[in-house]
Write an enzyme that holds these catalytic residues in place. Structure first.
Site, PDB file in Angstrom:
ATOM      1  N   CYS A  67       0.828  -1.215   0.000  1.00 54.79           N
ATOM      2  CA  CYS A  67       0.000   0.000   0.000  1.00 54.79           C
ATOM      3  C   CYS A  67       0.861   1.264   0.000  1.00 54.79           C
ATOM      4  CB  CYS A  67      -0.956   0.013   1.188  1.00 54.79           C
ATOM      5  SG  CYS A  67      -0.096   0.043   2.769  1.00 54.79           S
ATOM      6  N   CYS A 110      -2.824  -2.846   8.550  1.00 57.03           N
ATOM      7  CA  CYS A 110      -2.390  -1.526   9.040  1.00 57.03           C
ATOM      8  C   CYS A 110      -1.969  -1.609  10.510  1.00 57.03           C
ATOM      9  CB  CYS A 110      -3.507  -0.500   8.904  1.00 57.03           C
ATOM     10  SG  CYS A 110      -4.294  -0.495   7.285  1.00 57.03           S
TER      11      CYS A 110
HETATM   12 FE1  FES Z   1      -1.652  -0.133   4.220  1.00 58.76          FE
HETATM   13 FE2  FES Z   1      -3.237   1.150   5.828  1.00 58.76          FE
HETATM   14  S1  FES Z   1      -3.641   0.618   3.759  1.00 58.76           S
HETATM   15  S2  FES Z   1      -1.217   0.541   6.240  1.00 58.76           S
END
Ligand code: FES
Length: 125
Positions: free
Chosen positions: A34, A108
């Protein structure tokens, strides 16, 4: 995507955001998929038993709402605590205190723990 009230509150008004000059330990963690990145700063001291205490903690996170909420709540959880206690916190503890995270955002919760572990590994280097 539905976030809990706790996530929204921590995202809107994050606790312990910023950096610490002359920190005793600094650690960074990122998720290559991400692209979110978190940096954690620790100021340490010793308690009467000689254990390392997290006197102050700050974070800088470039990331999603969940990553910021995780950073905020994790710093609340470890501030004033021993390093041993902090290193025993699991991602499930964070998710629980945040009132849950959507399944796609569970990763996350790892970001903060990795930044903390990296900071502790990096200290005295
Ligand atoms: Fe990857 Fe939140 S979307 S840490």
């Amino acid at each position: 995507m539905l976030y809990s009230k706790q996530v929204i509150n921590h995202f809107k008004k994050p606790h312990n955001q910023g950096s610490i000059k002359n920190a005793d330990a600094v650690g960074e963690a990122g998720n290559p998929i991400c692209g979110d990145v978190m940096k954690m700063y620790l100021k340490l001291s010793k308690n009467k038993k000689g254990q390392d205490i997290i006197k102050e903690v700050k974070f800088e996170t470039l990331g999603c709402a969940a990553a910021i909420a995780v950073s905020s709540i994790l710093t609340d959880m470890i501030k004033g605590k021993t390093l041993d206690y902090a290193l025993k916190i699991k991602k499930d503890d964070i998710v629980k205190d945040l009132g849950g995270l959507p399944p796609a955002k569970i990763h996350c919760s790892m970001l903060g723990l990795e930044a903390l572990k990296t900071a502790v590994d990096n200290r005295n280097k």
